[in-house]
Enzyme design. Structure first.
Site, PDB file in Angstrom:
ATOM      1  CE1 TYR A   6     -15.100   2.857  -2.775  1.00  0.00           C
ATOM      2  CE2 TYR A   6     -13.202   3.286  -4.196  1.00  0.00           C
ATOM      3  CZ  TYR A   6     -13.747   3.138  -2.931  1.00  0.00           C
ATOM      4  OH  TYR A   6     -12.936   3.255  -1.835  1.00  0.00           O
TER       5      TYR A   6
ATOM      6  NE  ARG B 240      -5.964   9.620   3.267  1.00  0.00           N
ATOM      7  CZ  ARG B 240      -4.695   9.891   3.032  1.00  0.00           C
ATOM      8  NH1 ARG B 240      -4.283  11.140   2.959  1.00  0.00           N
ATOM      9  NH2 ARG B 240      -3.815   8.904   2.890  1.00  0.00           N
TER      10      ARG B 240
ATOM     11  CE  LYS C 118      -3.901   8.001   6.633  1.00  0.00           C
ATOM     12  NZ  LYS C 118      -5.039   7.069   6.555  1.00  0.00           N
TER      13      LYS C 118
ATOM     14  CE  LYS D 255      -3.608   2.408   2.545  1.00  0.00           C
ATOM     15  NZ  LYS D 255      -4.669   2.307   3.539  1.00  0.00           N
TER      16      LYS D 255
ATOM     17  CE  LYS E 153      -6.101   1.817  -0.439  1.00  0.00           C
ATOM     18  NZ  LYS E 153      -6.576   1.820   0.906  1.00  0.00           N
TER      19      LYS E 153
ATOM     20  CB  SER F 127     -11.564   7.130  -3.488  1.00  0.00           C
ATOM     21  OG  SER F 127     -10.350   7.582  -2.914  1.00  0.00           O
TER      22      SER F 127
END
Ligand code: PBG
Length: 332
Positions: A321, A212, A225, A202, A256, A282
Site C-alpha cells: 500500500y 477486511r 479461515k 498464504k 503472504k 494491511s
C-alpha cells in the site's frame, strides 16, 4: 560458502561503510518503483475518496478516481496495480454471483484503467469473500468451506476478469486444485497470455484485519479461515504449496503476509527460483503508518527499510500500500 576474511587490522569492515559513495557502491540489494504492485480499494460512485480508518493514508476510490490514481502511479514507475472491490452489502449473496458479473466493480475498473493506461499491468483478485454473505473465500455448506464447487466458481470469476482485460489473475482463496483449473479455463477461453500470480503460501493471519474493514468483509465473516489458510507454524507446507502451484501452471508465486514470513520468502526463492512476491499486508501497513503518524517511528525510513527487507529476502517484488509514497521518495 564461507567468506574469506583476513584478521583485523588487515580487514576493517568499516572501510566500505565510510562514505555514501562507497556505501552505494557495495550495496547488495536495491529498491525501485519497478518492484511494486500497488493494491487499491475500489468503491461505487463518482468522485469518491473515502478514508479507511484502520489504514491511515489509504482510501476507497470510485472508478474515476482509481483511473487517475493508476495514471499517477504508472508515471511514478509503478508497473502494476491490484484491484480489490468494496462490494455493496446488497450484492452479497450465498451463491456469490456478483463475482463473475461482467459489470461488477472490479471489471468496470479494469476496463476503465486499461482504456486510460494500457501499458500498466492490472492484477485482479480471485476469491469469493467480497461477494459472499458469510465473508468466506469459498462456498459454505453446513458450516464447511467446500473446495471443488468453489473452484468451479473461481474459474468463472477469473474468466470474467480476463475478459475485462486483467493481465494478472491473483487467486487468494487457498482452495486445492484451483491453479490447474484456472490455467485450463484460461487456455480454453483463448486467454493463454494471462498470468497467474498464486497466493501460494498464504497464512491464516491476524494481520489481514484492516483489509477486511476496507472491503467490508469484517462484519460478514463467520469464524476463521484456518481450514484453508496455512498454520503460521508451518514452513515445509509452504514449500509443498508453492511446488504444487508451480506444477499446475502458476507463473509467479506469493508469500503472504510479508514481514513476519521473510524466512518463507527466502526458502521459496532458493528452492524454486520462480518469480516470487511478498504481500506487505494491511496490518503491516497499519502498524508502520500508524506508528509513523504518532511520531513513534520515522514513517519514511521504516517504509523504505521494510520494503528493502523483502528484496533482501529474495523477493522479486512486493505488493504494498506504500507503493506511490515509496516510489516518490525513491524517485527523489
Ligand atoms: C481474501 C484476501 C485477504 C487479503 C487479500 N485477499 C484477506 C483474507 O484472506 O481474509 C488480505 C490483504 C491485506 O491484508 O492487505 N481473499
Amino acid at each position: 560458502m564461507k567468506p574469506t576474511i583476513a584478521a583485523f587490522p588487515a580487514t576493517r569492515l568499516r572501510r566500505t561503510r565510510r562514505t555514501p559513495a562507497i556505501r552505494a557502491l557495495v550495496q547488495e540489494t536495491t529498491l525501485s518503483p519497478a518492484d511494486f504492485i500497488w493494491p487499491v480499494f475500489v468503491r461505487d460512485g463518482i468522485g469518491m475518496v473515502e478514508p479507511i480508518h484502520s489504514m491511515p493514508g489509504v482510501n476507497r476510490l470510485s472508478v474515476d478516481k482509481v483511473v487517475e490514481a493508476a495514471k499517477d502511479a504508472f508515471a511514478l514507475g509503478i508497473p502494476a496495480i491490484c484491484l480489490f472491490p468494496y462490494t455493496d452489502p446488497s450484492l452479497k449473496t450465498e451463491d456469490c454471483a456478483e463475482a463473475w458479473n461482467p459489470e461488477n466493480l472490479s471489471n468496470r475498473a479494469t476496463r476503465a484503467i486499461k482504456a486510460a493506461v494500457p501499458e500498466m499491468a492490472i492484477m485482479t483478485d480471485v476469491a469469493l469473500d467480497p461477494y459472499n454473505i458469510n465473508g468466506h473465500d469459498g462456498f459454505v455448506e453446513n458450516g464447511e468451506i467446500v473446495n471443488d464447487r468453489t473452484v468451479e466458481a473461481l474459474v468463472k470469476q477469473a474468466l470474467s476478469q480476463a475478459d475485462a482485460g486483467a493481465d494478472i489473475i491473483g487467486p487468494s482463496d487457498m482452495m486445492d486444485g484451483r491453479i490447474g483449473a484456472l490455467r485450463a479455463g484460461l487456455e480454453g477461453a483463448g486467454h493463454q497470455n494471462v498470468m497467474l500470480l498464486s497466493y501460494a503460501a498464504k497464512y491464516a493471519s491476524a494481520f489481514y484485519g484492516p483489509f477486511r474493514d476496507a472491503v467490508g468483509a469484517s462484519g460478514a465473516l463467520k469464524g476463521d479461515k484456518k481450514t484453508y489458510q496455512q498454520d503460521p507454524g508451518n514452513s515445509d507446507e509452504a514449500m509443498r504449496l508453492i511446488h504444487r502451484d508451480l506444477t499446475e501452471g502458476a507463473d509467479m508465486v506469493m508469500v503472504k503476509p510479508g514481514m513476519p514470513y521473510l524466512d518463507i520468502c527466502r526458502r521459496a526463492k532458493e528452492m524454486f527460483g520462480a518469480p516470487t512476491f511478498a504481500y506487505q499486508v494491511s496490518g503491516e501497513y497499519a502498524m508502520l503508518a500508524g506508528a509513523g503518524e504518532r511520531g513513534w517511528v520515522d514513517a519514511e525510513k521504516v517504509m523504505l527499510e521494510s520494503l528493502m527487507s523483502f528484496k533482501r529476502a529474495g523477493c522479486d517484488g512486493v505488493l504494498t500500500y506504500f507503493a506511490p509514497a515509496a516510489a516518490k521518495l525513491l524517485n527523489g
